[in-house]
Design a protein around this motif. Sequence first.
Motif, PDB file in Angstrom:
ATOM      1  N   ARG A  45      87.952  30.014  48.022  1.00  0.00           N
ATOM      2  CA  ARG A  45      86.676  30.598  47.606  1.00  0.00           C
ATOM      3  C   ARG A  45      86.899  31.822  46.712  1.00  0.00           C
ATOM      4  O   ARG A  45      86.300  32.881  46.904  1.00  0.00           O
ATOM      5  CB  ARG A  45      85.824  30.992  48.823  1.00  0.00           C
ATOM      6  CG  ARG A  45      85.476  29.827  49.726  1.00  0.00           C
ATOM      7  CD  ARG A  45      84.564  30.261  50.860  1.00  0.00           C
ATOM      8  NE  ARG A  45      83.225  30.649  50.392  1.00  0.00           N
ATOM      9  CZ  ARG A  45      82.230  29.777  50.194  1.00  0.00           C
ATOM     10  NH1 ARG A  45      82.423  28.489  50.370  1.00  0.00           N
ATOM     11  NH2 ARG A  45      81.054  30.200  49.800  1.00  0.00           N
ATOM     12  N   PRO A  83      76.924  33.376  47.563  1.00  0.00           N
ATOM     13  CA  PRO A  83      77.228  32.068  48.173  1.00  0.00           C
ATOM     14  C   PRO A  83      76.592  30.898  47.420  1.00  0.00           C
ATOM     15  O   PRO A  83      77.224  29.853  47.245  1.00  0.00           O
ATOM     16  CB  PRO A  83      76.646  32.199  49.578  1.00  0.00           C
ATOM     17  CG  PRO A  83      76.631  33.664  49.860  1.00  0.00           C
ATOM     18  CD  PRO A  83      76.418  34.348  48.543  1.00  0.00           C
ATOM     19  N   SER A 120      78.535  27.863  45.607  1.00  0.00           N
ATOM     20  CA  SER A 120      78.288  26.455  45.963  1.00  0.00           C
ATOM     21  C   SER A 120      77.995  25.628  44.717  1.00  0.00           C
ATOM     22  O   SER A 120      78.481  24.504  44.574  1.00  0.00           O
ATOM     23  CB  SER A 120      77.092  26.347  46.909  1.00  0.00           C
ATOM     24  OG  SER A 120      77.317  27.108  48.051  1.00  0.00           O
ATOM     25  N   SER A 157      81.219  25.142  42.854  1.00  0.00           N
ATOM     26  CA  SER A 157      82.179  24.230  43.456  1.00  0.00           C
ATOM     27  C   SER A 157      81.734  22.778  43.332  1.00  0.00           C
ATOM     28  O   SER A 157      82.563  21.894  43.115  1.00  0.00           O
ATOM     29  CB  SER A 157      82.490  24.626  44.902  1.00  0.00           C
ATOM     30  OG  SER A 157      81.368  24.394  45.696  1.00  0.00           O
ATOM     31  N   VAL A 158      80.416  22.523  43.427  1.00  0.00           N
ATOM     32  CA  VAL A 158      80.000  21.121  43.262  1.00  0.00           C
ATOM     33  C   VAL A 158      80.246  20.681  41.812  1.00  0.00           C
ATOM     34  O   VAL A 158      80.653  19.532  41.556  1.00  0.00           O
ATOM     35  CB  VAL A 158      78.537  20.880  43.706  1.00  0.00           C
ATOM     36  CG1 VAL A 158      77.549  21.552  42.797  1.00  0.00           C
ATOM     37  CG2 VAL A 158      78.235  19.403  43.778  1.00  0.00           C
ATOM     38  N   VAL A 208      73.839  22.010  47.560  1.00  0.00           N
ATOM     39  CA  VAL A 208      73.800  23.454  47.793  1.00  0.00           C
ATOM     40  C   VAL A 208      72.806  23.829  48.889  1.00  0.00           C
ATOM     41  O   VAL A 208      73.106  24.631  49.772  1.00  0.00           O
ATOM     42  CB  VAL A 208      73.472  24.199  46.485  1.00  0.00           C
ATOM     43  CG1 VAL A 208      73.378  25.704  46.727  1.00  0.00           C
ATOM     44  CG2 VAL A 208      74.537  23.895  45.433  1.00  0.00           C
TER      45      VAL A 208
END
Lengths: 231, 513
Positions: A146, A159, A163, A166-167, A185
């Motif tokens: 992260r 956050p 998210s 990262s997707v 998410v």
Amino acid sequence: MKAKTTERVLVIDDESQIRRALTTILEARGYAVDCVASGAEAVEALTARTPHLIILDLSLPDIDGVALCEQLRTWLRVPILVLSVRSEETDKIAALETGADDYLTKPFSAGELVARVRALLRRATGEVAAVPVMSIDGLTIDIAARRVTRDAEDVLLTPIEFSILSVLVQNADRLVTWSQISDAVWGPEYLVDVRTIRVHVSNLRKKIERHPAVPRHVLTEPGVGLRFDSR
Amino acid sequence: MDMPAAPNAIRDRIRRHGYLTAVGSVVLATSVFAPFRESLGREQWGWLYLLVLGFVAGTAGVGPAVLSAVLSFFAWNFFFIPPFHTLLVAERGDVVHLGVYLVVSVAVGLQTGRLRDREAVAQREERHAAALNRLSTSLVSETSTEGLASAAAEELTLVVGASSVELWIPDESTLALVPVTRHEQETVSPPDDIASMWALAAGGVTGHGRPPVRIERQAADATPSSHRLLLPLVSAASVEGLLEVTLDAPPDDASASFVTALAHLLAAFLQSRRLNAVAMQAAAEREAERLRSAVVSSVSHELKTPLASITAAVTDLLETDVHREPDDVRRKLGDVEEDLHRLDDAIADLLDVSRLEAQAWQPRPTEFEVGELVGAVVTRLPRASRERVTYAVPEGLPMLHLDFVQLSRALHHVIGNALEYSDGIVTVGAAVERDMLLWVDDSGPGIPESEKDLVFDKFYRGTSGRALGSSTGLGLSIAREIIWANGGEIAIEGRLPHGTRILLRLPREREDA
């Protein structure tokens, strides 16, 4: 890694040159390829055996590709990769809206095709991206840790921003629709407004892009979603 | 045209009511003269009556003049020659006076009245000629049939007092007869008599060589006193249409010949307009033919060149007579890939052009930021080109609501043109005014002032011989078409000391939408 089972791909395209090229490219990389030339043959082949991925050409002789895509989505969950030519942008977007997972515009390179096929199959089997760390243009993204750095300096993401990033990175170079982002998410029980997602994406761009106003990595796919460009 | 209107009207009224004028003048003169009967000798009143007669003859013409001569003869006798209030004459000398007066007054009335009538005819002819002259002037300046029809209607109303005027001409495509003053979309089919007149007139010229005739009849649905004239508009070549004139009174010979002369003028105008249209269509067809052959030559060049080079490379690789290192093969295949990109670009250009020309590429607006558009276009450029692009795009610009795919094609051509036409840095900038401004600057040699309007034309390649926008020479013309279709503008500006700016002006999303 591919030793477990051979993944099957069904190609639906009425042009024999394209079928031949796709077969050559995919078989060389260990996939089993079945080819059909029409919508009717496709339905027949699909009731006999379910493949792991469908590659669907939008212009078929017997049925409109968008309609076929919509019809298949009612009883099939396998990923669908749509092939289109440039003049079919409208059809392409319609296909993505009715359930296709990604698209390729003809002419495409073998590299692009294989990248899309791999990304779709990986997502379908729930496998996490094989690239937990991505590094381009001074930007390093370590999903597992992260941690995101820009020119060796830490970038602080909320956050939700992380998210979204990262997707996108896990589906690098692949189209991710707005609803897929919302699902990944916020969870499938919410359907988050595109404008809301855009606000977070805009903040994300400010933190990771060199020219936040002219994004190079977090790209917009008109009317459909986003794509993380890693080239 | 600038004749005073009021005296004209009075003269007209006198002319129309000539006999009334004659009677009135004599009665008025007599009632004015009567109180002063004793202050002049009885025979001198004759001279004064002669003055009255002169006035009537000069304004009302022959008939009224003779009438007033006779009336004044009796009035003089009755009121001024003793015994008064009888037609008897007491003195013999008065009989001579009266007799001579009657002869002279009738002769003066006849002569003066005749002159007056001749003058009236001359005036009317002058007005007709002036009207025709005005009409032929507007015939030169007027380009629309509607404009000429209304000019003709105005003259007809002014000169012969037409209550309605309609010009019927055959429709360009259907050849059905339609009135010129009809509104768009409204279909008006001609009444039966006009249709049959048209059939007769058109058939008369084209078929049997029979001269067209003038039909004059009373309108069935109009008041009994209205009269309708139908005139075929005959030019040297054919019958160009029909002129329908409705009059309040039956036309006299002069009005009829005026209407006929006007019809000849209209026919001449319609013929020249028709011939012009034919000539313009021929010119347009020649231009289309020129473009088509330019397309064909560009296509054959831009498609065949890479194809030839690919064919040469691939057939060479297939030959077995030479030993090749794997690296050589890869290098050759790299060249083939480059040619394939060129081929793809050319095909994409041609596809864009044909879709834009067929108007089959309707904008499909979505919401996006201008920077996202720039990013999407630049990402697709080859890495070497990408590194030459810098940005002057501020953050926080408002969203656009336009066709992203089309605009990225347009911007691709504009940026591609800048990259191809210069060697240095290319800057993409944006700013918000009333519209969204998006520009692409290069530091190349610049575009000469004389070529600025031409670079957006299809296949224009500039005096340097290099293609603009893309190798097909279609790039900037595609960009312009797309920007127009999305409601924007595109322009070229020079930059100092050198370089070119292509400026796109894109409409912003409306607040009320």
